[in-house]
Motif scaffolding. Sequence first.
Motif, mmCIF file in Angstrom:
data_model
loop_
_atom_site.group_PDB
_atom_site.id
_atom_site.type_symbol
_atom_site.label_atom_id
_atom_site.label_comp_id
_atom_site.label_asym_id
_atom_site.label_seq_id
_atom_site.Cartn_x
_atom_site.Cartn_y
_atom_site.Cartn_z
ATOM 1 N N ILE A 57 -44.081 17.779 -9.093
ATOM 2 C CA ILE A 57 -44.234 19.211 -8.836
ATOM 3 C C ILE A 57 -43.609 20.038 -9.956
ATOM 4 N N SER A 58 -42.456 19.593 -10.431
ATOM 5 C CA SER A 58 -41.733 20.407 -11.393
ATOM 6 C C SER A 58 -40.809 19.529 -12.234
ATOM 7 N N THR A 62 -35.849 22.989 -8.386
ATOM 8 C CA THR A 62 -34.744 23.825 -7.920
ATOM 9 C C THR A 62 -33.690 22.944 -7.236
ATOM 10 N N ARG A 64 -31.343 23.522 -5.077
ATOM 11 C CA ARG A 64 -31.256 23.719 -3.630
ATOM 12 C C ARG A 64 -32.384 22.986 -2.914
ATOM 13 N N GLU A 65 -33.588 23.052 -3.451
ATOM 14 C CA GLU A 65 -34.735 22.405 -2.809
ATOM 15 C C GLU A 65 -34.657 20.888 -2.958
ATOM 16 N N THR A 68 -32.531 19.732 -0.153
ATOM 17 C CA THR A 68 -33.271 19.782 1.111
ATOM 18 C C THR A 68 -34.235 18.598 1.190
ATOM 19 N N LEU A 69 -34.854 18.293 0.049
ATOM 20 C CA LEU A 69 -35.799 17.171 -0.012
ATOM 21 C C LEU A 69 -35.085 15.835 0.205
ATOM 22 N N ILE B 78 -41.491 21.701 2.839
ATOM 23 C CA ILE B 78 -40.932 23.015 2.459
ATOM 24 C C ILE B 78 -40.208 22.928 1.115
ATOM 25 N N ALA B 79 -39.513 21.805 0.875
ATOM 26 C CA ALA B 79 -38.795 21.659 -0.392
ATOM 27 C C ALA B 79 -39.789 21.588 -1.548
ATOM 28 N N LEU B 80 -40.831 20.776 -1.391
ATOM 29 C CA LEU B 80 -41.801 20.621 -2.484
ATOM 30 C C LEU B 80 -42.549 21.922 -2.747
ATOM 31 N N SER B 82 -41.541 24.984 -2.138
ATOM 32 C CA SER B 82 -40.629 25.957 -2.757
ATOM 33 C C SER B 82 -40.435 25.649 -4.235
ATOM 34 N N MET B 83 -40.313 24.354 -4.577
ATOM 35 C CA MET B 83 -40.213 23.981 -5.992
ATOM 36 C C MET B 83 -41.457 24.440 -6.754
ATOM 37 N N ALA B 84 -42.627 24.209 -6.145
ATOM 38 C CA ALA B 84 -43.888 24.568 -6.809
ATOM 39 C C ALA B 84 -43.972 26.075 -7.026
ATOM 40 N N ALA B 92 -38.939 31.548 -4.343
ATOM 41 C CA ALA B 92 -39.160 31.078 -2.981
ATOM 42 C C ALA B 92 -37.943 30.309 -2.520
ATOM 43 N N ARG B 93 -37.752 30.253 -1.210
ATOM 44 C CA ARG B 93 -36.638 29.477 -0.667
ATOM 45 C C ARG B 93 -37.089 28.826 0.637
ATOM 46 N N SER B 94 -36.704 27.565 0.803
ATOM 47 C CA SER B 94 -37.125 26.809 1.984
ATOM 48 C C SER B 94 -36.148 26.975 3.136
#
Lengths: 410, 410
Positions: A57-58, A62, A64-65, A68-69, B78-80, B82-84, B92-94
Amino acid sequence: MALYVQKYGGTSVGSVERIEAVADRVKRFRDQGHDVVVVVSAMSGETNRLIELAQQISPEPTPREMDTLLATGEQVTIALLSMALNRRECPARSYTGWQIGIRTDSAHTKARIQDIDTDSMQRELAAGRVVVVAGFQGVDDGGNITTLGRGGSDTTGVALAAALKADECQIYTDVDGVYTTDPRVVESARRMDQVTFEEMLEMASLGSKVLQIRAVEFAGKYSVPLRVLSSFKEGPGTLITLEGDDAMEKPVISGIAFNRDESKLSVMGVPDLPGVASRILGPVSAANIEVDMIVQNISEDGSTDFTFTVHRNDFRRTESILKNITDDLGAREVLGDDRIAKVSIVGVGMRSHAGVASRMFDALAAESINIQLISTSEIKISVVIEEKYLELAVRALHSAFGLDAVEETS
Amino acid sequence: MALYVQKYGGTSVGSVERIEAVADRVKRFRDQGHDVVVVVSAMSGETNRLIELAQQISPEPTPREMDTLLATGEQVTIALLSMALNRRECPARSYTGWQIGIRTDSAHTKARIQDIDTDSMQRELAAGRVVVVAGFQGVDDGGNITTLGRGGSDTTGVALAAALKADECQIYTDVDGVYTTDPRVVESARRMDQVTFEEMLEMASLGSKVLQIRAVEFAGKYSVPLRVLSSFKEGPGTLITLEGDDAMEKPVISGIAFNRDESKLSVMGVPDLPGVASRILGPVSAANIEVDMIVQNISEDGSTDFTFTVHRNDFRRTESILKNITDDLGAREVLGDDRIAKVSIVGVGMRSHAGVASRMFDALAAESINIQLISTSEIKISVVIEEKYLELAVRALHSAFGLDAVEETS
């Protein structure tokens, strides 16, 4: 009737079968009347699968994400292990980091535990339940999910044991204890029955990889008895103790640690003025890069050379930080080398024995290995050498300090 | 400058490529100046993977642990996503269910939303961020992770839209709108531009499967404009409206719904006394089994037959509950059939037209399809028939009520 905190790593819970085996072991402890809190990692392979998704994806996900992941990995394991225990009529309940109240700072991907709320654990244990806690993760004051970084599950285990004043924190892994050095490098390496916190700390930080340094620090600080065991076979493992616990005379050197993932950076020709070291290391630490060895020799002509080592993954980033400040510092240039390795001899017995250093340097010289940096502490001597000599150096030192196994003694 | 809540289902986020496509779409809305809250499901296949893991561990996994396990699916998405979005410079924030404050009751695996805290969402939107929320999940007052059951992500989307007073709740799925019936069964089925909440409610509950009944109920109750769209192709989708919004004359019947997953149970020869119905259904509902149709005819000789339908998965369990209470009830016997199907005609226009029922029964009789049960409401008539006649019945009714597409009109 003891309280055990047992931590199982990724390979120990790497499949449904392995999770069943862990459930059987936990139930055995419960059946003996002990209270058990279990800390688990993500199933092996899962964290890498998630990291790969993120990287698709990147290139710079991020932080923070990312947390969460990645936190989902342990969450899957706690649920499955709790189901397996409940199925065995061994009542259990799962807790994520935020559910159990593991408060951390907000340094995503490398957060530090600040506080643990033991109320819910005490309540569950009193109700006769096994508490199954997700390692590696916590929550910050803003309610954001954090992770503790590499090896963080060990830290979770020790932190819970400390908070609960557990009788022992057992770290189950795929090795059956702590060895005098890596058996893959030196065939005659021996499992130690005991090792002191201080020794373990030096060995962990230097790359013995059995336990994470933060876990050992934590355990030492709160005097949590720590035992490393195999989840695949029975055995006493290695007990990590306070020095005073063991009346027997210590060998001079307990083990040989090494670290392949090092890189070295030197800022050359720095004016030898107060405050220079912090002006060099300030920006590095602000970028959350951990510095390992720091070496500065006496100055000549009012200028000096400042050398330190960082993890090899941080090498390029550190190099560009240093190049940005070279002019401001009035330094001459920045040199770097990421093909180095660190080898250390560790032992509390070193304190009372002279001549340890010279025996070390002799052993390396006998193999024509050039020493690039030297750094010492109370109970360890570390040298940086060219990476290609690493195995040779470790074998030479293991033998020079009489660590090779003759026959099993314990 | 509108506020949209967009919900993307499992196939819409089923791969990294699909997640990237969702990120592109969300960014387009942001670039037009709209505020966007996104609700996502688990990547398609992920929930099944987790269920399989659980079933390998235990035939009846602990419901609390099942929720903890399944909730990881949406957390990954949600994490993926938000990263995208962050990578597209679309901040964006999850948020997981517990992070965003979706409070539910404690009915694990089928929890109901009780309250949503909009503070953090409002704050994030005001800061110009897209809020990415995990669908399907919440947290109870004890801090346990709960899930909302099948299709729960739709409910999350609508509940957030209601709490935020969003301008529209857009449900992105793999179909491009709501059809007069399932196009896989009737080739000439047509996409509706609009449908009323009431009709949608009857169709969802009867198995149209585009939207979950709870989501439609919620949307109707709070007057949240709901739109079903395809995440794979552009198009207006179907807008679900309040009846009064549409001045045009309604067709008598809007659509034909059907449900294959039904089973039927009859308690025969029940004494016709007050309180009997609740003594039959009490234990069924206590076992968390949802009852769909309930039919009781007039009694003969002081005894009656009591029939109801449940989801086919609950058939055996319901049957054994009923057999346990047969004697207590003074009933004669329990009969059951899990090879039945339900077909319904739905339309708000039905209210003002007599003769709709007879036209329905005529159409079925013309195909020699026997009707086992009949049940009616203000805007729908349902019949239970042998499962094998299902497709035939749907096609016959679709044609009898003039729903077949002649040519695209909209």
